[in-house]
Scaffold this motif. Sequence first.
Motif, PDB file in Angstrom:
ATOM      1  N   ASN A  11      -4.806  11.303  77.716  1.00 17.29           N
ATOM      2  CA  ASN A  11      -4.898  12.888  77.778  1.00 17.29           C
ATOM      3  C   ASN A  11      -3.673  13.487  77.235  1.00 17.29           C
ATOM      4  N   LYS A  12      -3.795  14.929  77.076  1.00 15.10           N
ATOM      5  CA  LYS A  12      -2.405  15.816  76.918  1.00 15.10           C
ATOM      6  C   LYS A  12      -1.751  15.768  78.127  1.00 15.10           C
ATOM      7  N   THR A  13      -0.309  15.506  77.757  1.00 14.67           N
ATOM      8  CA  THR A  13       0.507  15.806  79.025  1.00 14.67           C
ATOM      9  C   THR A  13       0.606  17.168  79.623  1.00 14.67           C
ATOM     10  N   SER A  14       0.922  17.297  80.717  1.00 16.48           N
ATOM     11  CA  SER A  14       0.831  18.649  81.496  1.00 16.48           C
ATOM     12  C   SER A  14       2.150  18.843  81.868  1.00 16.48           C
ATOM     13  N   PRO A  46       2.366  17.958  73.527  1.00 17.61           N
ATOM     14  CA  PRO A  46       1.920  16.670  73.188  1.00 17.61           C
ATOM     15  C   PRO A  46       1.118  16.869  71.654  1.00 17.61           C
ATOM     16  N   HIS A  47       1.333  15.616  70.919  1.00 17.52           N
ATOM     17  CA  HIS A  47       0.778  15.571  69.618  1.00 17.52           C
ATOM     18  C   HIS A  47      -0.481  14.719  69.571  1.00 17.52           C
ATOM     19  N   GLU A  48      -1.578  15.127  68.937  1.00 13.35           N
ATOM     20  CA  GLU A  48      -2.690  14.081  68.693  1.00 13.35           C
ATOM     21  C   GLU A  48      -2.207  13.297  67.869  1.00 13.35           C
ATOM     22  N   VAL A  49      -2.600  11.945  67.901  1.00 11.58           N
ATOM     23  CA  VAL A  49      -2.404  10.980  67.060  1.00 11.58           C
ATOM     24  C   VAL A  49      -3.489  10.115  66.656  1.00 11.58           C
ATOM     25  N   MET A  50      -3.427   9.682  65.191  1.00  9.44           N
ATOM     26  CA  MET A  50      -4.540   8.788  64.778  1.00  9.44           C
ATOM     27  C   MET A  50      -3.997   7.341  65.210  1.00  9.44           C
ATOM     28  N   GLU A  51      -5.122   6.479  65.388  1.00  9.95           N
ATOM     29  CA  GLU A  51      -5.127   5.156  65.999  1.00  9.95           C
ATOM     30  C   GLU A  51      -4.028   4.426  65.197  1.00  9.95           C
ATOM     31  N   GLU A  52      -3.889   4.421  63.750  1.00 10.08           N
ATOM     32  CA  GLU A  52      -2.881   3.742  63.096  1.00 10.08           C
ATOM     33  C   GLU A  52      -1.458   4.216  63.253  1.00 10.08           C
ATOM     34  N   TYR A  67      -2.568  10.563  72.282  1.00  6.01           N
ATOM     35  CA  TYR A  67      -1.523  11.789  72.296  1.00  6.01           C
ATOM     36  C   TYR A  67      -0.203  11.012  72.280  1.00  6.01           C
ATOM     37  N   PHE A  68       0.787  11.785  71.905  1.00  4.03           N
ATOM     38  CA  PHE A  68       2.315  11.263  71.765  1.00  4.03           C
ATOM     39  C   PHE A  68       3.017  12.604  72.287  1.00  4.03           C
ATOM     40  N   THR A  69       4.087  12.159  73.219  1.00  2.84           N
ATOM     41  CA  THR A  69       4.914  13.083  73.670  1.00  2.84           C
ATOM     42  C   THR A  69       6.491  12.512  73.536  1.00  2.84           C
TER      43      THR A  69
END
Length: 357
Positions: A11-14, A46-52, A67-69
């Motif tokens: 999930n997105k970081t809060s 937080p940035h949404e990422v693709m599986e790759e 997601y990546f933070t």
Amino acid sequence: MSYDISIWSVNKTSFKNEVFNQENIKWQNDGIIYEGSNWQIMISNPHEVMEEDIPEEVLGELPGISYFTNIILEPIGAPKRSFQILKKISKILAQSSHGVIIDEQEGTVSSPSGVKRLENVLVKEDPSFLQMTWWFIDNQKFKKAGFEAFLDLIESTMPEVLPRRYGLYEPPQFKLSDKGKGHFIEFMFKNLHEGVVWYPSKPFTDVHFGIPDKVGPTREGFRSCYVSINFLEEVLSQPGWPLEIKRFWLKTSELLNSFYGEIRRGWSPVSAWWWRGLPKKLGNAAILGEPYIDLWPDFVNKAKQTESGLFYIENINKDYQDLHSIITEIPEAIVQPKNKQKYSRNWPFKGPFLKYK
């Protein structure tokens, strides 16, 4: 130089924790800054990422990472207290987002308290389960390289599918922990045409293979290859699992080059490797490859396409209902008939029966 930490999460970081309400917090469009005396901690949104984009060392740690933070402490020679704050913030953000923490300097991957890949799944007396199944044609490719590639995919993304025990009868006589991966691969190649017993770990309950020596028309009917994996429906309520199931199903569909694949509650109406046409009633997800792509244009028009050119429609994460609210009924000409001795009127393969001489 800086000290970098990254959080990969479901999930997105809060930033709702009281730590982020202090006076030394500065809010910016791209995140926040925690300011100290001659040092600072920068935390990205937080940035949404693709599986790759997910690092190899994170794959398999948690299901459904999305997601990546990024967290940066500057300078790297900041006082000890700044590192204590850095670790505290990292744990708070990872817990809030169900994520894992990568310490770039130490090269470690860790999960904070309360973040688990799988919570305990109780097996009821009559549990509700879903079944992933793929039907495909190229048995020779599967025997040469496909099975080991499939095993690698399981090991890296869905390790619970690996066999705890395996053998030719119940209860299976071999343990993977005792015999090792090499023995298991050798055993499977030797017995692919047999009814191998494969016990996975929860939430998966059964794995079945049907790889005939000869694919295509026989005197009894048309035989295809198939792989089937059952899992407990309860796991779909846990963080990340619906997405990870979908990812695994799609990757396996491409790996096997399935002409048809599905996810459905309960047992498939297709009888193992005996292919007679598409099932009349769809389940929670369906994927089409050649030759069925050309035979059902309405499905293709409404479907998403994989990189390898398969077309799929899924409703895994939306109440798990079947697909008929999304797609019309399957054309009757390609559906398996009720009579088990008959085949679909529009038959896209050679056969389906070998004629007696």
